[in-house]
Design an enzyme around this catalytic site. Structure first.
Site, PDB file in Angstrom:
ATOM      1  N   GLU A 122       0.831 -47.813 -37.064  1.00 60.07           N
ATOM      2  CA  GLU A 122       1.242 -47.049 -35.944  1.00 60.07           C
ATOM      3  C   GLU A 122       0.313 -47.718 -34.896  1.00 60.07           C
ATOM      4  OE1 GLU A 122       0.015 -43.025 -37.373  1.00 60.07           O
ATOM      5  OE2 GLU A 122       2.257 -42.600 -37.047  1.00 60.07           O
ATOM      6  N   GLU A 142       2.020 -42.993 -46.579  1.00 60.34           N
ATOM      7  CA  GLU A 142       1.813 -41.373 -46.387  1.00 60.34           C
ATOM      8  C   GLU A 142       2.305 -40.764 -47.604  1.00 60.34           C
ATOM      9  OE1 GLU A 142       2.329 -43.651 -44.139  1.00 60.34           O
ATOM     10  OE2 GLU A 142       1.023 -43.038 -42.331  1.00 60.34           O
TER      11      GLU A 142
HETATM   12  C1  1HE Z   1     -11.287 -46.181 -46.240  1.00 56.35           C
HETATM   13  C2  1HE Z   1     -10.080 -46.383 -45.962  1.00 56.35           C
HETATM   14  C3  1HE Z   1      -9.248 -45.253 -45.478  1.00 56.35           C
HETATM   15  C4  1HE Z   1     -10.582 -48.148 -47.173  1.00 56.35           C
HETATM   16  N1  1HE Z   1      -9.935 -44.359 -45.019  1.00 56.35           N
HETATM   17  N2  1HE Z   1     -11.933 -44.982 -45.956  1.00 56.35           N
HETATM   18  N3  1HE Z   1      -4.249 -45.392 -45.643  1.00 56.35           N
HETATM   19  C5  1HE Z   1      -4.079 -45.607 -46.917  1.00 56.35           C
HETATM   20  O1  1HE Z   1      -3.625 -45.042 -47.657  1.00 56.35           O
HETATM   21  C6  1HE Z   1      -4.919 -47.191 -47.380  1.00 56.35           C
HETATM   22  C7  1HE Z   1      -6.102 -46.745 -48.070  1.00 56.35           C
HETATM   23  N4  1HE Z   1      -6.767 -48.167 -48.451  1.00 56.35           N
HETATM   24  C8  1HE Z   1      -6.363 -48.671 -49.347  1.00 56.35           C
HETATM   25  O2  1HE Z   1      -5.386 -48.870 -50.121  1.00 56.35           O
HETATM   26  C9  1HE Z   1      -7.409 -49.955 -49.667  1.00 56.35           C
HETATM   27  O3  1HE Z   1      -8.634 -49.609 -49.235  1.00 56.35           O
HETATM   28  C10 1HE Z   1      -7.031 -51.408 -48.977  1.00 56.35           C
HETATM   29  C11 1HE Z   1      -5.947 -51.885 -49.682  1.00 56.35           C
HETATM   30  C12 1HE Z   1      -6.866 -51.237 -47.660  1.00 56.35           C
HETATM   31  C13 1HE Z   1      -8.357 -52.341 -49.204  1.00 56.35           C
HETATM   32  O4  1HE Z   1      -8.692 -52.390 -50.463  1.00 56.35           O
HETATM   33  P1  1HE Z   1      -9.995 -53.016 -50.815  1.00 56.35           P
HETATM   34  O5  1HE Z   1     -10.238 -53.091 -52.320  1.00 56.35           O
HETATM   35  O6  1HE Z   1     -10.372 -54.354 -50.171  1.00 56.35           O
HETATM   36  O7  1HE Z   1     -11.271 -51.899 -50.390  1.00 56.35           O
HETATM   37  P2  1HE Z   1     -11.603 -50.485 -50.988  1.00 56.35           P
HETATM   38  O8  1HE Z   1     -12.648 -50.725 -51.963  1.00 56.35           O
HETATM   39  O9  1HE Z   1     -10.269 -49.543 -51.120  1.00 56.35           O
HETATM   40  O10 1HE Z   1     -12.439 -49.659 -49.775  1.00 56.35           O
HETATM   41  C14 1HE Z   1     -13.695 -50.386 -49.294  1.00 56.35           C
HETATM   42  C15 1HE Z   1     -14.226 -49.201 -48.364  1.00 56.35           C
HETATM   43  O11 1HE Z   1     -13.331 -48.875 -47.473  1.00 56.35           O
HETATM   44  C16 1HE Z   1     -14.321 -47.989 -49.340  1.00 56.35           C
HETATM   45  O12 1HE Z   1     -15.525 -47.222 -48.756  1.00 56.35           O
HETATM   46  P3  1HE Z   1     -16.801 -47.266 -49.682  1.00 56.35           P
HETATM   47  O13 1HE Z   1     -17.849 -46.478 -48.518  1.00 56.35           O
HETATM   48  O14 1HE Z   1     -16.450 -46.635 -50.902  1.00 56.35           O
HETATM   49  O15 1HE Z   1     -17.531 -48.589 -49.590  1.00 56.35           O
HETATM   50  C17 1HE Z   1     -13.050 -47.110 -48.865  1.00 56.35           C
HETATM   51  O16 1HE Z   1     -13.274 -45.868 -49.382  1.00 56.35           O
HETATM   52  C18 1HE Z   1     -12.882 -47.474 -47.263  1.00 56.35           C
HETATM   53  N5  1HE Z   1     -11.540 -47.218 -47.032  1.00 56.35           N
HETATM   54  N6  1HE Z   1      -9.619 -47.427 -46.670  1.00 56.35           N
HETATM   55  C19 1HE Z   1     -11.365 -44.020 -45.299  1.00 56.35           C
HETATM   56  N7  1HE Z   1      -7.996 -45.306 -45.071  1.00 56.35           N
HETATM   57  C20 1HE Z   1      -2.303 -40.216 -38.166  1.00 56.35           C
HETATM   58  S1  1HE Z   1      -1.823 -39.838 -39.567  1.00 56.35           S
HETATM   59  C21 1HE Z   1      -1.819 -41.512 -40.471  1.00 56.35           C
HETATM   60  C22 1HE Z   1      -1.831 -41.455 -41.951  1.00 56.35           C
HETATM   61  C23 1HE Z   1      -2.156 -42.393 -42.550  1.00 56.35           C
HETATM   62  O17 1HE Z   1      -2.599 -43.588 -41.999  1.00 56.35           O
HETATM   63  S2  1HE Z   1      -1.806 -42.434 -44.210  1.00 56.35           S
HETATM   64  C24 1HE Z   1      -2.327 -44.142 -44.870  1.00 56.35           C
HETATM   65  C25 1HE Z   1      -3.936 -44.169 -45.153  1.00 56.35           C
END
Ligand code: 1HE
Length: 266
Positions: A122, A142
Site C-alpha cells: 500500500e 491479509e
Molecule cells: C514484524 C513484522 C510485521 C516482521 N509487524 N513485526 N505483513 C505480513 O504478514 C508480513 C509479516 N512479516 C514476514 O512475513 C517476515 O517478517 C518477512 C518475510 C517480511 C521477513 O522475514 P525475516 O525472516 O527476515 O524476519 P522475521 O524473523 O520474520 O522478523 C524479524 C523481526 O521483525 C521480528 O521481530 P523480533 O522482535 O522477534 O526480532 C518480527 O516480529 C518483526 N516483524 N514483520 C511487526 N509486519 C492497514 S492494514 C494492512 C494489513 C497488512 O499489512 S497485513 C500484512 C502484514
C-alpha cells in the site's frame, strides 16, 4: 528551505537532500522489517506534508535492511487489541499519509527490495513510480493473517493490477516477483540496483518544470476520481495553466530553434 531537513522530529525515517533538491526518505526500522507502526505513519504524514512545501524537486523512498516494508505492525496491532472504531481511525491516518504522497505534487520514486507486502505494498503503490530489483516480491497476505487491507490497497493496488488479480492475491497469498511483477504492473522497472535506478528516475523528473511535475503528480490522480466529463474539463484547466507557463515557452522556443533534444528511442 531544504536546509531545514534536520528539523524533523522523527525516529523511524531518515532524511537527506542533495543540491538538486532530490530528497531521500529512508524507512529505518529494519530490525522490524520496516513494519508500519502508528508512530511511523505519523512521521510519514509529517514528512510528506512538509517536503513539497520545502522545495523538494523529487523524492526517493527507500529502506534500510533487506526488505522494503513488511506492512502493518502486526505485533503492535495484536498488543493494542483495538476496537473496530479504533482501527478505523488507524486507517484514516494511513490514508492521510498515503494521500499526502499521491496528491502532493512532487514525484515520489520507490526503490524496492525484498518484501513489499500488505501495507508495504500500500505504501509502495502510493509512490508515483516503483523500481524493483531481483530480490523484490509483492504480496497481500491479509487473508492469511485474518485481516483486510486498510491503507488504500482496494484503490491503488486494484488500480495497478486490476480487481481480479488483487482478489486472487488476497485470497491465496500469491507472490509476484521479477518479470511477472513487471508484467502485471506492480513495478515499472526491474533492475539490478533499484536504488541507483530510482535516483536516475528522480534526477530525470527533477529536470522538468516544478509546475509540470505538480500537475503530473496530483492532477492525474484527482482526475481518476472524477466523471469523464469533469476530468476532461479539469484537464483543460490544468493544461491552460501548465502549458502557458514561461518555462514551457522557453522549452518550446528551443524546440523551434532545433536546440532541444528530439523524442527518439535510445
Ligand atoms: C514484524 C513484522 C510485521 C516482521 N509487524 N513485526 N505483513 C505480513 O504478514 C508480513 C509479516 N512479516 C514476514 O512475513 C517476515 O517478517 C518477512 C518475510 C517480511 C521477513 O522475514 P525475516 O525472516 O527476515 O524476519 P522475521 O524473523 O520474520 O522478523 C524479524 C523481526 O521483525 C521480528 O521481530 P523480533 O522482535 O522477534 O526480532 C518480527 O516480529 C518483526 N516483524 N514483520 C511487526 N509486519 C492497514 S492494514 C494492512 C494489513 C497488512 O499489512 S497485513 C500484512 C502484514
Amino acid at each position: 528551505m531544504l536546509d531545514k531537513i534536520d528539523s524533523f522530529e522523527i525516529e523511524n525515517l531518515m532524511l537527506s537532500a542533495d543540491e538538486n533538491g532530490i530528497v531521500q526518505v529512508v524507512l529505518s526500522r529494519a530490525e522490524k522489517r520496516n513494519a508500519l507502526n502508528a508512530q511511523t505513519i505519523e512521521e510519514l504524514i509529517e514528512v510528506f506534508s512538509r517536503l513539497p512545501r520545502m522545495g523538494a524537486r523529487a523524492i526517493v523512498l527507500k529502506a534500510e535492511g533487506d526488505h522494503f516494508c513488511a506492512g502493518l505492525d502486526l505485533i503492535e496491532h495484536h498488543n493494542e487489541q483495538r476496537r473496530p472504531e479504533e482501527f478505523m481511525h488507524v486507517c484514516l491516518r494511513w490514508h492521510e499519509a498515503f494521500n499526502k504522497m499521491e496528491y502532493g505534487g512532487v514525484p515520489i520514486i520507490a526503490a524496492l527490495k525484498g518484501a513489499v507486502v500488505g501495507g508495504g505494498l500500500e505504501l509502495a503503490s502510493s509512490a508515483h513510480v516503483r523500481v524493483a530489483d531481483q530480490s523484490t516480491y509483492f504480496a497481500l497476505p491479509e487473508g492469511q493473517r485474518g485481516l483486510f487491507t486498510g491503507g488504500g490497497a482496494t484503490i491503488r493496488v486494484a488500480d495497478l493490477v486490476g480487481k481480479a488479480r488483487m482478489i486472487d492475491m488476497m485470497l491465496t497469498g500469491r507472490v509476484y516477483k521479477e518479470q511477472e511483477a513487471l508484467d502485471v504492473g506492480l513495478c515499472q522497472y526491474l533492475v539490478e540496483d533499484s536504488e541507483a535506478m530510482a535516483m536516475k528516475v528522480a534526477r530525470a523528473a527533477a529536470e522538468n518544470p516544478v509546475l509540470s511535475n505538480f500537475a503530473i503528480c496530483s492532477a492525474i490522480s484527482h482526475m481518476q476520481n472524477m466523471s469523464a466529463l469533469d476530468a476532461a474539463y479539469s484537464e483543460a484547466v490544468v493544461a491552460g495553466i501548465v502549458n502557458t507557463q514561461p518555462e514551457s515557452n522557453a522549452r518550446l522556443e528551443a524546440f523551434a530553434n532545433k536546440t532541444a533534444p528530439r523524442t527518439r528511442p535510445t
